[in-house]
Write an enzyme that holds these catalytic residues in place. Structure first.
Site, short mmCIF file in Angstrom:
data_model
loop_
_atom_site.label_atom_id
_atom_site.label_comp_id
_atom_site.label_asym_id
_atom_site.label_seq_id
_atom_site.Cartn_x
_atom_site.Cartn_y
_atom_site.Cartn_z
N ASP A 12 -0.19 5.10 0.93
CA ASP A 12 -0.46 6.06 2.01
C ASP A 12 -0.52 5.37 3.37
O ASP A 12 -1.32 4.45 3.56
CB ASP A 12 -1.79 6.76 1.75
N ASP A 68 0.87 -1.16 0.00
CA ASP A 68 0.00 0.00 0.00
C ASP A 68 0.92 1.23 0.00
O ASP A 68 2.11 1.12 0.32
CB ASP A 68 -0.88 -0.04 1.25
#
Length: 223
Positions: A9, A7
């Site tokens: 953020d 991922d």
């Protein structure tokens, strides 16, 4: 060959400061002032622009939260894109961990719920785009996480196999995505959720990126 998908953020980079600045830009344009706090609302920032707008407008008691979110989401994206790397920083050891995985023979990529163009811009501004063999964003496919299809697409674009893949993330969205895809998840505890992510029962967790290579090897063995 194993594949490790990250991922973005809250996992690879702390983007909360720039995300919240973009949301507060919208609130100021509405005449409401700065409604979000960069520190206290960081977790909401990692759930995306609509979540930030919803939180701020609800906090202000706005009469038409859904309508304003729809109107201002494009404004938020523009404001964010205009100042995407002012406060954003890669987490300590993130790129060293990526390099260690690659040296061990793993493929690496990114699957994010940030729009792909913005994610690409940010990674290039940070000077790390070429370190990832794949980038799948919120709008790359018709669906986004926690649907497993974007994760599968990221693994495929990286040249990997879902039978030997895992997702590194920081939220329940990442946990749900990995579960739906039938792959292990590794959640980080250095984000705003801290140890609370352990309640999501990931297959593994790390408190610093220097732990990641060993954790991945424990999940899969040699790449």
């Amino acid at each position: 060959m194993g594949t490790v998908i990250f991922d973005l953020d809250g996992t690879l980079a702390d983007t909360s400061g720039d995300l919240i600045a973009a949301a507060n830009h919208c609130f100021r344009d509405m005449g409401l002032g700065d409604l979000l706090d960069p520190a206290g609302d960081a977790l909401t920032a990692f759930h995306g622009g609509r979540a930030m707008l919803t939180l701020g407008l609800t906090r202000a008691g706005h009469a038409d939260v859904a309508g304003q979110v729809g109107r201002y989401y494009p404004v938020l994206l523009q404001a964010y894109g205009d100042a995407i790397d002012v406060h954003t920083r890669l987490y300590p050891g993130a790129m060293e961990a990526v390099a260690a995985l690659q040296a061990a023979g793993y493929r690496v990529g990114i699957c994010t719920n940030k729009p792909e163009a913005l994610a690409d811009t940010l990674l290039r501004r940070l000077g790390v785009r070429d370190s990832f063999a794949a980038l799948v964003g919120a709008d790359t496919l018709p669906v986004r996480k926690p649907d497993p299809a974007p994760l599968a697409e990221a693994v495929s674009r990286a040249g990997g196999d879902m039978r030997r893949a895992c997702l590194i993330g920081d939220t329940d969205t990442d946990r749900q995505t990995a579960r739906a895809a039938g792959v292990p998840s590794v959640l980080v505890t250095f984000g705003p959720s801290g140890d609370a992510v352990l309640a999501l029962k990931p297959e593994a967790h790390i408190g610093h990126y220097d732990e990641l290579a060993g954790v991945v090897a424990g999940l899969f063995g040699p790449a």
